[in-house]
Design a protein around this motif. Structure first.
Motif, PDB file in Angstrom:
ATOM      1  N   VAL A  35      41.333  41.967  46.254  1.00  0.00           N
ATOM      2  CA  VAL A  35      42.770  41.693  46.191  1.00  0.00           C
ATOM      3  C   VAL A  35      43.362  41.948  44.814  1.00  0.00           C
ATOM      4  O   VAL A  35      44.574  41.966  44.658  1.00  0.00           O
ATOM      5  CB  VAL A  35      43.117  40.253  46.643  1.00  0.00           C
ATOM      6  CG1 VAL A  35      42.705  40.027  48.081  1.00  0.00           C
ATOM      7  CG2 VAL A  35      42.523  39.219  45.714  1.00  0.00           C
ATOM      8  N   CYS A  36      42.519  42.154  43.819  1.00  0.00           N
ATOM      9  CA  CYS A  36      43.009  42.384  42.456  1.00  0.00           C
ATOM     10  C   CYS A  36      43.424  43.845  42.292  1.00  0.00           C
ATOM     11  O   CYS A  36      42.593  44.749  42.384  1.00  0.00           O
ATOM     12  CB  CYS A  36      41.941  42.030  41.424  1.00  0.00           C
ATOM     13  SG  CYS A  36      42.497  42.276  39.719  1.00  0.00           S
ATOM     14  N   SER A  37      44.697  44.066  42.024  1.00  0.00           N
ATOM     15  CA  SER A  37      45.203  45.429  41.863  1.00  0.00           C
ATOM     16  C   SER A  37      45.037  45.939  40.437  1.00  0.00           C
ATOM     17  O   SER A  37      45.339  47.087  40.150  1.00  0.00           O
ATOM     18  CB  SER A  37      46.685  45.485  42.248  1.00  0.00           C
ATOM     19  OG  SER A  37      47.444  44.693  41.346  1.00  0.00           O
ATOM     20  N   ARG A  38      44.529  45.094  39.541  1.00  0.00           N
ATOM     21  CA  ARG A  38      44.460  45.438  38.120  1.00  0.00           C
ATOM     22  C   ARG A  38      43.043  45.700  37.608  1.00  0.00           C
ATOM     23  O   ARG A  38      42.845  45.940  36.432  1.00  0.00           O
ATOM     24  CB  ARG A  38      45.091  44.318  37.300  1.00  0.00           C
ATOM     25  CG  ARG A  38      46.484  43.897  37.755  1.00  0.00           C
ATOM     26  CD  ARG A  38      47.521  44.902  37.458  1.00  0.00           C
ATOM     27  NE  ARG A  38      47.562  45.060  36.006  1.00  0.00           N
ATOM     28  CZ  ARG A  38      48.253  45.976  35.375  1.00  0.00           C
ATOM     29  NH1 ARG A  38      48.956  46.829  36.047  1.00  0.00           N
ATOM     30  NH2 ARG A  38      48.232  46.054  34.072  1.00  0.00           N
ATOM     31  N   GLU A  39      42.045  45.624  38.470  1.00  0.00           N
ATOM     32  CA  GLU A  39      40.646  45.844  38.093  1.00  0.00           C
ATOM     33  C   GLU A  39      40.222  44.952  36.925  1.00  0.00           C
ATOM     34  O   GLU A  39      39.609  45.391  35.958  1.00  0.00           O
ATOM     35  CB  GLU A  39      40.386  47.315  37.780  1.00  0.00           C
ATOM     36  CG  GLU A  39      40.605  48.214  38.976  1.00  0.00           C
ATOM     37  CD  GLU A  39      40.301  49.661  38.710  1.00  0.00           C
ATOM     38  OE1 GLU A  39      39.897  50.017  37.589  1.00  0.00           O
ATOM     39  OE2 GLU A  39      40.471  50.462  39.644  1.00  0.00           O
ATOM     40  N   VAL A  40      40.541  43.664  37.046  1.00  0.00           N
ATOM     41  CA  VAL A  40      40.223  42.671  36.014  1.00  0.00           C
ATOM     42  C   VAL A  40      38.745  42.309  36.043  1.00  0.00           C
ATOM     43  O   VAL A  40      38.146  42.058  35.003  1.00  0.00           O
ATOM     44  CB  VAL A  40      41.095  41.403  36.208  1.00  0.00           C
ATOM     45  CG1 VAL A  40      40.667  40.273  35.294  1.00  0.00           C
ATOM     46  CG2 VAL A  40      42.562  41.749  36.003  1.00  0.00           C
ATOM     47  N   MET A  41      38.124  42.307  37.216  1.00  0.00           N
ATOM     48  CA  MET A  41      36.746  41.853  37.378  1.00  0.00           C
ATOM     49  C   MET A  41      35.960  42.826  38.237  1.00  0.00           C
ATOM     50  O   MET A  41      36.536  43.628  38.957  1.00  0.00           O
ATOM     51  CB  MET A  41      36.734  40.464  38.010  1.00  0.00           C
ATOM     52  CG  MET A  41      37.277  40.476  39.434  1.00  0.00           C
ATOM     53  SD  MET A  41      38.019  38.972  39.956  1.00  0.00           S
ATOM     54  CE  MET A  41      39.717  39.256  39.542  1.00  0.00           C
ATOM     55  N   HIS A  42      34.622  42.725  38.130  1.00  0.00           N
ATOM     56  CA  HIS A  42      33.744  43.571  38.930  1.00  0.00           C
ATOM     57  C   HIS A  42      32.457  42.824  39.239  1.00  0.00           C
ATOM     58  O   HIS A  42      32.067  41.916  38.503  1.00  0.00           O
ATOM     59  CB  HIS A  42      33.422  44.870  38.176  1.00  0.00           C
ATOM     60  CG  HIS A  42      34.622  45.727  37.983  1.00  0.00           C
ATOM     61  ND1 HIS A  42      35.438  45.611  36.888  1.00  0.00           N
ATOM     62  CD2 HIS A  42      35.170  46.679  38.760  1.00  0.00           C
ATOM     63  CE1 HIS A  42      36.432  46.472  36.989  1.00  0.00           C
ATOM     64  NE2 HIS A  42      36.290  47.136  38.113  1.00  0.00           N
ATOM     65  N   LEU A  43      31.788  43.231  40.310  1.00  0.00           N
ATOM     66  CA  LEU A  43      30.505  42.633  40.669  1.00  0.00           C
ATOM     67  C   LEU A  43      29.420  43.087  39.694  1.00  0.00           C
ATOM     68  O   LEU A  43      29.362  44.258  39.330  1.00  0.00           O
ATOM     69  CB  LEU A  43      30.099  43.036  42.088  1.00  0.00           C
ATOM     70  CG  LEU A  43      30.790  42.284  43.220  1.00  0.00           C
ATOM     71  CD1 LEU A  43      30.493  42.957  44.552  1.00  0.00           C
ATOM     72  CD2 LEU A  43      30.355  40.840  43.240  1.00  0.00           C
ATOM     73  N   HIS A  44      28.606  42.139  39.293  1.00  0.00           N
ATOM     74  CA  HIS A  44      27.473  42.410  38.411  1.00  0.00           C
ATOM     75  C   HIS A  44      26.221  41.814  39.045  1.00  0.00           C
ATOM     76  O   HIS A  44      26.275  40.767  39.691  1.00  0.00           O
ATOM     77  CB  HIS A  44      27.682  41.781  37.033  1.00  0.00           C
ATOM     78  CG  HIS A  44      28.648  42.530  36.174  1.00  0.00           C
ATOM     79  ND1 HIS A  44      29.963  42.744  36.504  1.00  0.00           N
ATOM     80  CD2 HIS A  44      28.469  43.129  34.972  1.00  0.00           C
ATOM     81  CE1 HIS A  44      30.555  43.434  35.551  1.00  0.00           C
ATOM     82  NE2 HIS A  44      29.658  43.676  34.597  1.00  0.00           N
ATOM     83  N   GLY A  45      25.099  42.477  38.834  1.00  0.00           N
ATOM     84  CA  GLY A  45      23.823  41.981  39.323  1.00  0.00           C
ATOM     85  C   GLY A  45      23.253  40.931  38.386  1.00  0.00           C
ATOM     86  O   GLY A  45      23.463  40.982  37.176  1.00  0.00           O
ATOM     87  N   VAL A  46      22.524  39.980  38.961  1.00  0.00           N
ATOM     88  CA  VAL A  46      21.894  38.898  38.201  1.00  0.00           C
ATOM     89  C   VAL A  46      20.439  38.802  38.646  1.00  0.00           C
ATOM     90  O   VAL A  46      20.146  38.903  39.838  1.00  0.00           O
ATOM     91  CB  VAL A  46      22.618  37.557  38.464  1.00  0.00           C
ATOM     92  CG1 VAL A  46      21.957  36.410  37.728  1.00  0.00           C
ATOM     93  CG2 VAL A  46      24.083  37.654  38.091  1.00  0.00           C
ATOM     94  N   ASP A  47      19.528  38.585  37.692  1.00  0.00           N
ATOM     95  CA  ASP A  47      18.126  38.411  38.061  1.00  0.00           C
ATOM     96  C   ASP A  47      17.835  36.939  38.325  1.00  0.00           C
ATOM     97  O   ASP A  47      18.717  36.090  38.234  1.00  0.00           O
ATOM     98  CB  ASP A  47      17.185  38.998  37.002  1.00  0.00           C
ATOM     99  CG  ASP A  47      17.219  38.267  35.665  1.00  0.00           C
ATOM    100  OD1 ASP A  47      17.789  37.158  35.572  1.00  0.00           O
ATOM    101  OD2 ASP A  47      16.664  38.820  34.696  1.00  0.00           O
ATOM    102  N   GLU A  48      16.595  36.610  38.658  1.00  0.00           N
ATOM    103  CA  GLU A  48      16.232  35.235  39.022  1.00  0.00           C
ATOM    104  C   GLU A  48      16.411  34.237  37.894  1.00  0.00           C
ATOM    105  O   GLU A  48      16.645  33.058  38.132  1.00  0.00           O
ATOM    106  CB  GLU A  48      14.794  35.197  39.542  1.00  0.00           C
ATOM    107  CG  GLU A  48      14.686  35.824  40.906  1.00  0.00           C
ATOM    108  CD  GLU A  48      13.431  35.409  41.631  1.00  0.00           C
ATOM    109  OE1 GLU A  48      12.845  34.374  41.301  1.00  0.00           O
ATOM    110  OE2 GLU A  48      13.059  36.135  42.563  1.00  0.00           O
ATOM    111  N   SER A  49      16.337  34.690  36.639  1.00  0.00           N
ATOM    112  CA  SER A  49      16.520  33.779  35.502  1.00  0.00           C
ATOM    113  C   SER A  49      17.991  33.572  35.158  1.00  0.00           C
ATOM    114  O   SER A  49      18.314  32.795  34.273  1.00  0.00           O
ATOM    115  CB  SER A  49      15.766  34.300  34.273  1.00  0.00           C
ATOM    116  OG  SER A  49      16.367  35.501  33.803  1.00  0.00           O
ATOM    117  N   GLY A  50      18.888  34.283  35.861  1.00  0.00           N
ATOM    118  CA  GLY A  50      20.316  34.139  35.620  1.00  0.00           C
ATOM    119  C   GLY A  50      20.879  35.139  34.638  1.00  0.00           C
ATOM    120  O   GLY A  50      22.058  35.101  34.308  1.00  0.00           O
ATOM    121  N   GLU A  51      20.057  36.069  34.171  1.00  0.00           N
ATOM    122  CA  GLU A  51      20.523  37.080  33.225  1.00  0.00           C
ATOM    123  C   GLU A  51      21.316  38.154  33.962  1.00  0.00           C
ATOM    124  O   GLU A  51      20.887  38.646  35.014  1.00  0.00           O
ATOM    125  CB  GLU A  51      19.338  37.720  32.513  1.00  0.00           C
ATOM    126  CG  GLU A  51      19.752  38.707  31.452  1.00  0.00           C
ATOM    127  CD  GLU A  51      18.568  39.273  30.691  1.00  0.00           C
ATOM    128  OE1 GLU A  51      18.705  40.401  30.188  1.00  0.00           O
ATOM    129  OE2 GLU A  51      17.524  38.600  30.605  1.00  0.00           O
TER     130      GLU A  51
END
Length: 105
Positions: A35-51
């Motif tokens: 729903v964001c028309s401004r590309e403010v955020m994006h999906l990022h991958g996270v490993d099991e330790s939270g990094e």
């Protein structure tokens, strides 16, 4: 920062800027980015330790088998116009928004 904001019809309105996303609560559903028309955020991958492993370019991205889950990350905060669309669709309410008249800067 000014505290006078108005809609097109002259009604007073205060933008609510996205300032944070709780990485523990976020489930990476992607509703907000859709729903964001401004590309403010994006999906990022996270490993099991939270990094955070990096931005997810496609659905097949697995970061060499280290991907545990995905979360949303704010990577262009300055693009936010404070419309609040992302907050309205978030099922986990994991976002923090701050009123434009409360931001120091």
């Amino acid at each position: 920062m000014t505290s006078h904001f108005f809609t097109r019809d002259g009604s007073k309105w205060i933008p609510q800027y996205l300032t944070a996303i709780d990485a523990v609560t976020c489930i990476g559903c992607g509703r907000c980015v859709k729903v964001c028309s401004r590309e403010v955020m994006h999906l990022h991958g996270v490993d099991e330790s939270g990094e955070i492993l990096g931005a997810c370019d496609g659905e097949d991205e697995d970061f060499d088998g280290e991907l545990s889950r995905m979360i949303m990350v704010i990577d262009h905060a300055g693009r936010c116009i404070g419309c609040g669309a992302c907050a309205r669709v978030c099922p986990k309410k994991c976002q923090t928004h701050v009123a434009a008249d409360k931001i120091v800067g």
